[in-house]
Design a protein around this motif. Sequence first.
Motif, PDB file in Angstrom:
ATOM      1  N   LEU A  64      45.279  -9.333 -23.531  1.00  0.00           N
ATOM      2  CA  LEU A  64      45.885  -8.516 -22.384  1.00  0.00           C
ATOM      3  C   LEU A  64      46.570  -9.467 -21.312  1.00  0.00           C
ATOM      4  CD1 LEU A  64      42.983  -5.992 -22.008  1.00  0.00           C
ATOM      5  CD2 LEU A  64      44.930  -5.682 -23.189  1.00  0.00           C
ATOM      6  N   GLY A  65      46.403 -10.703 -21.187  1.00  0.00           N
ATOM      7  CA  GLY A  65      46.889 -11.498 -20.274  1.00  0.00           C
ATOM      8  C   GLY A  65      48.502 -11.613 -20.249  1.00  0.00           C
ATOM      9  N   PRO A  66      49.210 -11.456 -21.378  1.00  0.00           N
ATOM     10  CA  PRO A  66      50.908 -11.522 -21.242  1.00  0.00           C
ATOM     11  C   PRO A  66      51.237 -10.146 -20.784  1.00  0.00           C
ATOM     12  CG  PRO A  66      49.887 -12.550 -23.493  1.00  0.00           C
ATOM     13  CD  PRO A  66      48.771 -11.962 -22.746  1.00  0.00           C
ATOM     14  N   PHE A  67      50.372  -9.249 -20.854  1.00  0.00           N
ATOM     15  CA  PHE A  67      51.005  -7.895 -20.037  1.00  0.00           C
ATOM     16  C   PHE A  67      50.826  -7.873 -18.616  1.00  0.00           C
ATOM     17  CE2 PHE A  67      49.667  -7.078 -24.625  1.00  0.00           C
ATOM     18  CZ  PHE A  67      50.950  -6.676 -25.000  1.00  0.00           C
ATOM     19  N   ILE A  68      49.881  -8.721 -18.022  1.00  0.00           N
ATOM     20  CA  ILE A  68      49.689  -8.504 -16.696  1.00  0.00           C
ATOM     21  C   ILE A  68      50.212  -9.841 -15.963  1.00  0.00           C
ATOM     22  CG2 ILE A  68      47.844  -7.056 -17.016  1.00  0.00           C
ATOM     23  CD1 ILE A  68      46.033  -9.567 -16.548  1.00  0.00           C
ATOM     24  N   THR A  69      50.724 -10.904 -16.530  1.00  0.00           N
ATOM     25  CA  THR A  69      51.164 -11.931 -16.032  1.00  0.00           C
ATOM     26  C   THR A  69      52.473 -12.078 -15.998  1.00  0.00           C
ATOM     27  OG1 THR A  69      50.767 -13.350 -17.973  1.00  0.00           O
ATOM     28  CG2 THR A  69      48.976 -13.271 -16.535  1.00  0.00           C
ATOM     29  N   GLN A  70      53.178 -13.149 -15.317  1.00  0.00           N
ATOM     30  CA  GLN A  70      54.608 -13.076 -15.634  1.00  0.00           C
ATOM     31  C   GLN A  70      55.282 -13.635 -16.724  1.00  0.00           C
ATOM     32  OE1 GLN A  70      55.136 -15.856 -12.054  1.00  0.00           O
ATOM     33  NE2 GLN A  70      55.130 -14.359 -10.595  1.00  0.00           N
ATOM     34  N   ASP A  71      56.532 -13.656 -16.886  1.00  0.00           N
ATOM     35  CA  ASP A  71      57.037 -14.009 -18.375  1.00  0.00           C
ATOM     36  C   ASP A  71      56.917 -15.644 -18.482  1.00  0.00           C
ATOM     37  OD1 ASP A  71      58.557 -14.551 -20.497  1.00  0.00           O
ATOM     38  OD2 ASP A  71      60.557 -14.065 -19.639  1.00  0.00           O
ATOM     39  N   PRO A  72      56.178 -16.115 -19.357  1.00  0.00           N
ATOM     40  CA  PRO A  72      56.002 -17.583 -19.368  1.00  0.00           C
ATOM     41  C   PRO A  72      57.123 -18.542 -19.858  1.00  0.00           C
ATOM     42  CG  PRO A  72      54.855 -16.717 -21.502  1.00  0.00           C
ATOM     43  CD  PRO A  72      55.502 -15.493 -20.536  1.00  0.00           C
ATOM     44  N   THR A  73      57.946 -17.714 -20.275  1.00  0.00           N
ATOM     45  CA  THR A  73      59.331 -18.589 -20.605  1.00  0.00           C
ATOM     46  C   THR A  73      60.498 -18.464 -19.513  1.00  0.00           C
ATOM     47  OG1 THR A  73      60.194 -16.778 -21.731  1.00  0.00           O
ATOM     48  CG2 THR A  73      58.849 -18.415 -23.049  1.00  0.00           C
ATOM     49  N   ALA A  74      60.221 -17.891 -18.511  1.00  0.00           N
ATOM     50  CA  ALA A  74      61.171 -17.367 -17.334  1.00  0.00           C
ATOM     51  C   ALA A  74      61.340 -18.637 -16.450  1.00  0.00           C
ATOM     52  CB  ALA A  74      61.037 -16.451 -16.523  1.00  0.00           C
ATOM     53  N   PHE A  75      62.238 -18.991 -15.773  1.00  0.00           N
ATOM     54  CA  PHE A  75      62.487 -19.935 -14.759  1.00  0.00           C
ATOM     55  C   PHE A  75      62.079 -19.331 -13.585  1.00  0.00           C
ATOM     56  CE2 PHE A  75      64.831 -22.276 -11.363  1.00  0.00           C
ATOM     57  CZ  PHE A  75      64.325 -23.370 -11.611  1.00  0.00           C
ATOM     58  N   LEU A  76      61.166 -19.798 -12.880  1.00  0.00           N
ATOM     59  CA  LEU A  76      60.625 -18.906 -11.678  1.00  0.00           C
ATOM     60  C   LEU A  76      60.429 -19.729 -10.353  1.00  0.00           C
ATOM     61  CD1 LEU A  76      57.657 -17.111 -13.251  1.00  0.00           C
ATOM     62  CD2 LEU A  76      59.975 -16.147 -12.849  1.00  0.00           C
ATOM     63  N   GLY A  77      60.866 -21.232 -10.655  1.00  0.00           N
ATOM     64  CA  GLY A  77      60.527 -21.844  -9.142  1.00  0.00           C
ATOM     65  C   GLY A  77      61.140 -23.429  -9.593  1.00  0.00           C
ATOM     66  N   THR A  78      60.742 -24.304  -8.361  1.00  0.00           N
ATOM     67  CA  THR A  78      61.060 -25.766  -8.699  1.00  0.00           C
ATOM     68  C   THR A  78      60.456 -26.412  -9.670  1.00  0.00           C
ATOM     69  OG1 THR A  78      61.911 -25.602  -6.129  1.00  0.00           O
ATOM     70  CG2 THR A  78      61.269 -27.726  -7.220  1.00  0.00           C
ATOM     71  N   PRO A  79      60.923 -27.183 -10.710  1.00  0.00           N
ATOM     72  CA  PRO A  79      59.866 -27.810 -11.540  1.00  0.00           C
ATOM     73  C   PRO A  79      59.101 -28.691 -11.080  1.00  0.00           C
ATOM     74  CG  PRO A  79      62.461 -28.039 -12.050  1.00  0.00           C
ATOM     75  CD  PRO A  79      62.236 -27.378 -10.783  1.00  0.00           C
ATOM     76  N   LEU A  80      57.833 -28.508 -11.553  1.00  0.00           N
ATOM     77  CA  LEU A  80      56.754 -29.580 -11.022  1.00  0.00           C
ATOM     78  C   LEU A  80      56.531 -29.189  -9.676  1.00  0.00           C
ATOM     79  CD1 LEU A  80      57.560 -32.791 -13.003  1.00  0.00           C
ATOM     80  CD2 LEU A  80      55.937 -31.103 -13.654  1.00  0.00           C
ATOM     81  N   SER A  81      56.517 -28.027  -9.399  1.00  0.00           N
ATOM     82  CA  SER A  81      55.896 -27.847  -8.015  1.00  0.00           C
ATOM     83  C   SER A  81      54.414 -27.500  -7.721  1.00  0.00           C
ATOM     84  CB  SER A  81      56.762 -26.381  -7.412  1.00  0.00           C
ATOM     85  OG  SER A  81      56.511 -25.451  -8.135  1.00  0.00           O
TER      86      SER A  81
END
Length: 335
Positions: A64-81
Amino acid sequence: LRYWLQIGWWILPSCFLIQGQGNKRIMDNNHDSIFTRWITGILRNRKAIAGVAIIFLFIFLAVLGPFITQDPTAFLGTPLSPPSWEHWLGTNGQGQDVLSQTISGARQTLLVGFTTGIMVVLIGALIGGISGYYGGRIDDFLSLLINVFLVMPGLPLMVILASWLPPGPATLTGVLVLTGWAWNARVIRSQMMTFRSRDFVSAAIVSGERNIRIIIVEIMPRMLSLLASSFIGASIYAIGAQVGLEFLGLGDVSTVTWGTNLYWASNDMALLTGSWWAFVPTGLSIAIVSFALTMINFGIDEVTNPRLIAERVWRENIPMDTVVNGITPVVRDHE
């Protein structure tokens, strides 16, 4: 005479009632299956319960985790933040959410691990059981086959096969099963040879039972603890080997698994830059799952091992301040 007849009138029905209850209790105990008694013992063991709870938690998150979390392959922020309120476990070298990748990576990793464990036990039980039960030329041939796979170097063979075959979970499962079934077959063969000489097997043969039914119905249930321990050991081996192969780049690096998480963390030089959040959550998840499976294995051993059962009975029924430590418990006499 009348006095004794009255006493007999009351005593005889009571005796028959007690005997009937005893026979009913014996029949009920005989109808209790080995599997039921085994499950009951596991459910009363704290170590096994703790391990099962942790495994079910990871399975729940994997499903059920992948349905309630963000897209794991999407670029969401600064790298290595680093970890923040927006990204609880920070981001990796591609700016992807580490928490989402850790939860999503559990799905394929656990699927490959448990599938490999089941297939290894099934193949090992089939080949080892047939070899140990029939003996003779069948045992000679199957023992030769088992020994051939035992002497093969497992790690080089896994690396060669994984690099030569197309990447994917099916390839990893096949490679891990091919290199891991022989050890379980060897152990099950030895146990089967022990059960083959028991009286209940001889009675089943004399009564005309088919060999396949004797193996599956009469012998295999008595090897349930061995099969369960073999499954747990094979699953731990499969999870570790899968992560190791994917860490070397021999898996499908475009998918999200625990192994590819570590692969990209290594490529992004997370260790050199001090970005611990890129690899610690995945490594910790692998360690916790392995620890939980080991706890279940310890619980099974405590339920089925006669020596551990005897020690538990001693601890439950004898005060520990009256026992002298040693191989054989000795009770002090204070009088």
